[in-house]
Design a protein around this motif. Sequence first.
Motif, PDB file in Angstrom:
ATOM      1  N   THR A 127       0.890  -1.279   0.224  1.00 60.11           N
ATOM      2  CA  THR A 127      -0.019  -0.080  -0.124  1.00 60.11           C
ATOM      3  C   THR A 127       0.956   1.189   0.070  1.00 60.11           C
ATOM      4  O   THR A 127       1.763   1.157   0.648  1.00 60.11           O
ATOM      5  N   GLU A 128       0.455   2.358  -0.663  1.00 59.10           N
ATOM      6  CA  GLU A 128       1.029   3.634  -0.526  1.00 59.10           C
ATOM      7  C   GLU A 128       0.065   4.498   0.138  1.00 59.10           C
ATOM      8  O   GLU A 128      -1.068   4.528  -0.002  1.00 59.10           O
ATOM      9  N   MET A 129       0.758   5.522   0.762  1.00 52.53           N
ATOM     10  CA  MET A 129       0.090   6.597   1.634  1.00 52.53           C
ATOM     11  C   MET A 129      -0.458   7.920   0.650  1.00 52.53           C
ATOM     12  O   MET A 129       0.528   8.191   0.048  1.00 52.53           O
ATOM     13  N   VAL A 130      -1.535   8.136   0.641  1.00 52.84           N
ATOM     14  CA  VAL A 130      -2.054   9.200   0.068  1.00 52.84           C
ATOM     15  C   VAL A 130      -2.223  10.294   0.904  1.00 52.84           C
ATOM     16  O   VAL A 130      -2.902  10.217   1.768  1.00 52.84           O
ATOM     17  N   LYS A 131      -1.833  11.637   0.282  1.00 54.22           N
ATOM     18  CA  LYS A 131      -2.001  12.777   1.218  1.00 54.22           C
ATOM     19  C   LYS A 131      -2.271  13.772   0.516  1.00 54.22           C
ATOM     20  O   LYS A 131      -2.427  14.276  -0.537  1.00 54.22           O
ATOM     21  N   ARG A 132      -3.491  14.642   1.100  1.00 49.79           N
ATOM     22  CA  ARG A 132      -4.221  15.572   0.569  1.00 49.79           C
ATOM     23  C   ARG A 132      -4.199  16.751   1.641  1.00 49.79           C
ATOM     24  O   ARG A 132      -4.531  16.715   2.720  1.00 49.79           O
ATOM     25  N   LEU A 144     -12.742   7.772  -0.378  1.00 50.13           N
ATOM     26  CA  LEU A 144     -11.684   7.224   0.183  1.00 50.13           C
ATOM     27  C   LEU A 144     -11.859   5.705  -0.476  1.00 50.13           C
ATOM     28  O   LEU A 144     -12.824   5.539  -1.120  1.00 50.13           O
ATOM     29  N   PRO A 145     -11.081   4.921  -0.300  1.00 49.95           N
ATOM     30  CA  PRO A 145     -11.014   3.588  -0.919  1.00 49.95           C
ATOM     31  C   PRO A 145     -12.212   2.599  -0.848  1.00 49.95           C
ATOM     32  O   PRO A 145     -12.450   1.758  -1.626  1.00 49.95           O
ATOM     33  N   GLU A 159      -4.365  12.070   5.552  1.00 50.87           N
ATOM     34  CA  GLU A 159      -3.633  11.133   5.066  1.00 50.87           C
ATOM     35  C   GLU A 159      -4.316   9.776   5.258  1.00 50.87           C
ATOM     36  O   GLU A 159      -4.680   9.434   6.053  1.00 50.87           O
ATOM     37  N   PRO A 161      -4.096   5.486   3.486  1.00 53.25           N
ATOM     38  CA  PRO A 161      -3.806   4.338   2.286  1.00 53.25           C
ATOM     39  C   PRO A 161      -4.477   4.389   1.055  1.00 53.25           C
ATOM     40  O   PRO A 161      -5.745   4.352   1.243  1.00 53.25           O
ATOM     41  N   ASP A 162      -3.796   3.775   0.069  1.00 47.75           N
ATOM     42  CA  ASP A 162      -4.480   3.716  -1.411  1.00 47.75           C
ATOM     43  C   ASP A 162      -5.351   2.506  -1.361  1.00 47.75           C
ATOM     44  O   ASP A 162      -6.388   2.565  -2.033  1.00 47.75           O
ATOM     45  N   ARG A 163      -5.355   1.787  -0.508  1.00 46.74           N
ATOM     46  CA  ARG A 163      -6.481   0.829  -0.127  1.00 46.74           C
ATOM     47  C   ARG A 163      -6.134   0.373   1.274  1.00 46.74           C
ATOM     48  O   ARG A 163      -5.101   0.111   2.127  1.00 46.74           O
TER      49      ARG A 163
END
Length: 334
Positions: A127-132, A144-145, A159, A161-163
């Motif tokens: 997984t990768e962390m997504v930041k807005r 969100l996912p 912040e 995770p992408d999943r």
Amino acid sequence: MKYKDFDTEDFLQDEFFITWVMKPGEETNHFWKKWLEKYPEKRRVVDKASAIIRSIGYEDERVLSDDLYMEMYENIIQKEETEEVKRGKVFTWDFWKNLAAILFLAGCFYLGYEAINTKPPKKAIETEMVKRNNPAGQKSTITLPDGSTVHLNAGSALEFPDRFSDSLRLVKLTGEAFFDVIKDKDRPFVIISGDNRVKVLGTTFNVKQEKDFSVALVTGSVEVADDKGNKVFLKPKEMMVKEANGMIFKKEFDPLEVIGWKDKYLVFKNDSFQEVRRKLEAWYGVEVHNTITLPKDWSYSGVYYKETLGNVMEGISIASSFQYTIENKTVTIQ
């Protein structure tokens, strides 16, 4: 990413770590003991993540324990017998057959033990962390996912995770956001904001972390906890406030005042000049400078819907009898 680079949120997303905390075994205990000896500086992070996992209450999974292997081993041992004859001991075919089974199981157990303790199993899904991040003057809506929706206020960050994992939906909030969470009884939804945690299954609510921390519940139910062991349960139309000095209390709230921002309502309710300035700067992305002396008890109330900065300033200035100028991103009260 290696475990040595993990922070609290990364550990909370890792299934191998979660299994160790909720269902510790000889192999996992051995691995994490050795790992913490190698990286003692990570103990505080590990302890914090472990405490959060236990407070959330994951569903236990049934796993094959080492006791089962030992029980099988002992049963074979108990069946082993030697036959005594008049002229000495005779090793029967059953003995050799049982001994071979014992050695086979022992070998399998040893190899399995070594494999597990050499390195943890690889994660099935990376997984990768997504930041807005929203600067002052900008709001956004995030899906969100899992399909849940977040209205992120200006000057705030989210912040995630992408999943999400199979056992937890975790996000990290700085600032303010309104959440509309899809219900999933098998995966709690947890928001980390400062040293506070908000746990839900499916509900709508507002979270705000500034000088004080607050949670306002619209529908459903939430549990709010912090690192000091405090825990508060909210019902719809209830709001929890945790002041900077640590004092915690619940109260009813005005939905327009607290969550009207997500529907483009700018609300002032007996606000001091400092609070009015803070709201204007965050809402419009400007700087407000005051060159006059206002009465100590000065306050302002008003509701604006999708209004320009000029119209809002006009309303405040008329009510307060002062002049103002707007130049680029600077408002000057004079």
